[in-house]
Design a protein around this motif. Structure first.
Motif, PDB file in Angstrom:
ATOM      1  N   PHE A  19      34.853 -52.522 -34.241  1.00 29.51           N
ATOM      2  CA  PHE A  19      34.851 -51.677 -35.424  1.00 29.51           C
ATOM      3  C   PHE A  19      33.512 -50.966 -35.609  1.00 29.51           C
ATOM      4  N   LYS A  20      32.418 -51.623 -35.247  1.00 29.10           N
ATOM      5  CA  LYS A  20      31.092 -51.041 -35.409  1.00 29.10           C
ATOM      6  C   LYS A  20      30.801 -49.973 -34.366  1.00 29.10           C
ATOM      7  N   ASP A  21      31.503 -49.977 -33.241  1.00 29.20           N
ATOM      8  CA  ASP A  21      31.250 -49.042 -32.146  1.00 29.20           C
ATOM      9  C   ASP A  21      31.835 -47.663 -32.466  1.00 29.20           C
ATOM     10  N   ALA A  22      31.003 -46.625 -32.366  1.00 28.44           N
ATOM     11  CA  ALA A  22      31.445 -45.263 -32.696  1.00 28.44           C
ATOM     12  C   ALA A  22      32.533 -44.773 -31.745  1.00 28.44           C
ATOM     13  N   GLU A  23      32.433 -45.125 -30.469  1.00 20.03           N
ATOM     14  CA  GLU A  23      33.431 -44.697 -29.489  1.00 20.03           C
ATOM     15  C   GLU A  23      34.805 -45.277 -29.820  1.00 20.03           C
ATOM     16  N   THR A  24      34.831 -46.544 -30.175  1.00 24.35           N
ATOM     17  CA  THR A  24      36.094 -47.196 -30.532  1.00 24.35           C
ATOM     18  C   THR A  24      36.674 -46.591 -31.802  1.00 24.35           C
ATOM     19  N   ARG A  25      35.835 -46.342 -32.792  1.00 23.68           N
ATOM     20  CA  ARG A  25      36.319 -45.718 -34.035  1.00 23.68           C
ATOM     21  C   ARG A  25      36.867 -44.333 -33.765  1.00 23.68           C
ATOM     22  N   GLY A  26      36.242 -43.588 -32.863  1.00 23.57           N
ATOM     23  CA  GLY A  26      36.720 -42.251 -32.528  1.00 23.57           C
ATOM     24  C   GLY A  26      38.097 -42.287 -31.887  1.00 23.57           C
ATOM     25  N   ILE A  27      38.272 -43.157 -30.900  1.00 23.91           N
ATOM     26  CA  ILE A  27      39.578 -43.280 -30.236  1.00 23.91           C
ATOM     27  C   ILE A  27      40.622 -43.793 -31.218  1.00 23.91           C
ATOM     28  N   ALA A  28      40.251 -44.735 -32.076  1.00 24.12           N
ATOM     29  CA  ALA A  28      41.193 -45.240 -33.078  1.00 24.12           C
ATOM     30  C   ALA A  28      41.586 -44.132 -34.050  1.00 24.12           C
ATOM     31  N   GLY A  29      40.655 -43.269 -34.390  1.00 24.24           N
ATOM     32  CA  GLY A  29      40.949 -42.136 -35.261  1.00 24.24           C
ATOM     33  C   GLY A  29      41.912 -41.154 -34.613  1.00 24.24           C
ATOM     34  N   VAL A  30      41.689 -40.862 -33.339  1.00 25.50           N
ATOM     35  CA  VAL A  30      42.596 -39.964 -32.611  1.00 25.50           C
ATOM     36  C   VAL A  30      43.988 -40.586 -32.518  1.00 25.50           C
ATOM     37  N   THR A  31      44.043 -41.878 -32.272  1.00 23.69           N
ATOM     38  CA  THR A  31      45.332 -42.575 -32.207  1.00 23.69           C
ATOM     39  C   THR A  31      46.047 -42.508 -33.555  1.00 23.69           C
ATOM     40  N   THR A  32      45.305 -42.681 -34.630  1.00 20.87           N
ATOM     41  CA  THR A  32      45.896 -42.600 -35.967  1.00 20.87           C
ATOM     42  C   THR A  32      46.440 -41.205 -36.244  1.00 20.87           C
ATOM     43  N   VAL A  33      45.676 -40.180 -35.891  1.00 19.58           N
ATOM     44  CA  VAL A  33      46.134 -38.802 -36.085  1.00 19.58           C
ATOM     45  C   VAL A  33      47.380 -38.534 -35.249  1.00 19.58           C
ATOM     46  N   LEU A  34      47.397 -39.038 -34.033  1.00 21.22           N
ATOM     47  CA  LEU A  34      48.553 -38.855 -33.156  1.00 21.22           C
ATOM     48  C   LEU A  34      49.787 -39.542 -33.737  1.00 21.22           C
ATOM     49  N   LEU A  35      49.630 -40.759 -34.234  1.00 25.56           N
ATOM     50  CA  LEU A  35      50.761 -41.451 -34.866  1.00 25.56           C
ATOM     51  C   LEU A  35      51.240 -40.715 -36.114  1.00 25.56           C
ATOM     52  N   LEU A  36      50.305 -40.239 -36.913  1.00 22.18           N
ATOM     53  CA  LEU A  36      50.664 -39.515 -38.130  1.00 22.18           C
ATOM     54  C   LEU A  36      51.393 -38.211 -37.802  1.00 22.18           C
ATOM     55  N   SER A  93      42.849 -44.377 -22.880  1.00 24.87           N
ATOM     56  CA  SER A  93      41.430 -44.309 -23.252  1.00 24.87           C
ATOM     57  C   SER A  93      41.071 -45.420 -24.224  1.00 24.87           C
ATOM     58  N   PHE A  94      41.935 -45.642 -25.199  1.00 23.27           N
ATOM     59  CA  PHE A  94      41.696 -46.704 -26.174  1.00 23.27           C
ATOM     60  C   PHE A  94      41.631 -48.064 -25.478  1.00 23.27           C
ATOM     61  N   LEU A  95      42.564 -48.312 -24.581  1.00 24.05           N
ATOM     62  CA  LEU A  95      42.572 -49.582 -23.858  1.00 24.05           C
ATOM     63  C   LEU A  95      41.323 -49.730 -22.992  1.00 24.05           C
ATOM     64  N   ALA A  96      40.900 -48.656 -22.346  1.00 21.34           N
ATOM     65  CA  ALA A  96      39.690 -48.704 -21.513  1.00 21.34           C
ATOM     66  C   ALA A  96      38.458 -49.033 -22.343  1.00 21.34           C
ATOM     67  N   VAL A  97      38.356 -48.450 -23.520  1.00 22.79           N
ATOM     68  CA  VAL A  97      37.209 -48.719 -24.392  1.00 22.79           C
ATOM     69  C   VAL A  97      37.222 -50.173 -24.856  1.00 22.79           C
ATOM     70  N   VAL A  98      38.393 -50.674 -25.222  1.00 23.58           N
ATOM     71  CA  VAL A  98      38.492 -52.066 -25.683  1.00 23.58           C
ATOM     72  C   VAL A  98      38.138 -53.032 -24.551  1.00 23.58           C
ATOM     73  N   VAL A  99      38.642 -52.790 -23.350  1.00 20.85           N
ATOM     74  CA  VAL A  99      38.342 -53.672 -22.208  1.00 20.85           C
ATOM     75  C   VAL A  99      36.857 -53.630 -21.878  1.00 20.85           C
TER      76      VAL A  99
END
Length: 109
Positions: A19-36, A93-99
């Motif tokens: 959650f603190k990582d900016a890269e992870t928050r960015g990918i999570a934000g893109v994923t949220t926009v895509l789902l929305l 991309s999200f999975l790669a960042v998490v791994v």
């Protein structure tokens, strides 16, 4: 039982560092926009309920694809094809960042 709590503590620490990582928050934000965007599209074009539209968007992005609901219009089918390709890239991309974050977390310990 102690092992369970130790693992829970480790998992919470990992989630907090993600959650603190900016890269992870960015990918999570893109994923949220895509789902929305998928949810809104399917709700308005395919006339799914919002819950069904979110469910279909999620199962499409995660490549689960149960097949219980599906688009019936030509526009919906074309959108779903593009949505799937874009979603695969974003979810990959999200999975790669998490791994990557998990491996960094394990190396620090």
């Amino acid at each position: 039982m102690i092992t369970f709590w130790m693992q829970m503590r480790r998992t919470i620490r990992l989630l907090w560092s993600l959650f603190k990582d900016a890269e992870t928050r960015g990918i999570a934000g893109v994923t949220t926009v895509l789902l929305l965007s998928g949810t809104l599209f399917y709700a308005h074009v395919e006339h799914f309920t919002y819950l069904d539209a979110l469910y279909f968007s999620f199962t499409t992005l995660t490549t689960i694809g149960y097949g219980d609901i599906y688009p019936v219009t030509a526009v919906g089918k074309i959108f779903t094809m593009a949505y799937s390709v874009i979603g695969l890239g974003v979810m990959g991309s999200f999975l790669a960042v998490v791994v990557k974050k998990i491996s960094q977390f394990d190396r620090r310990r």
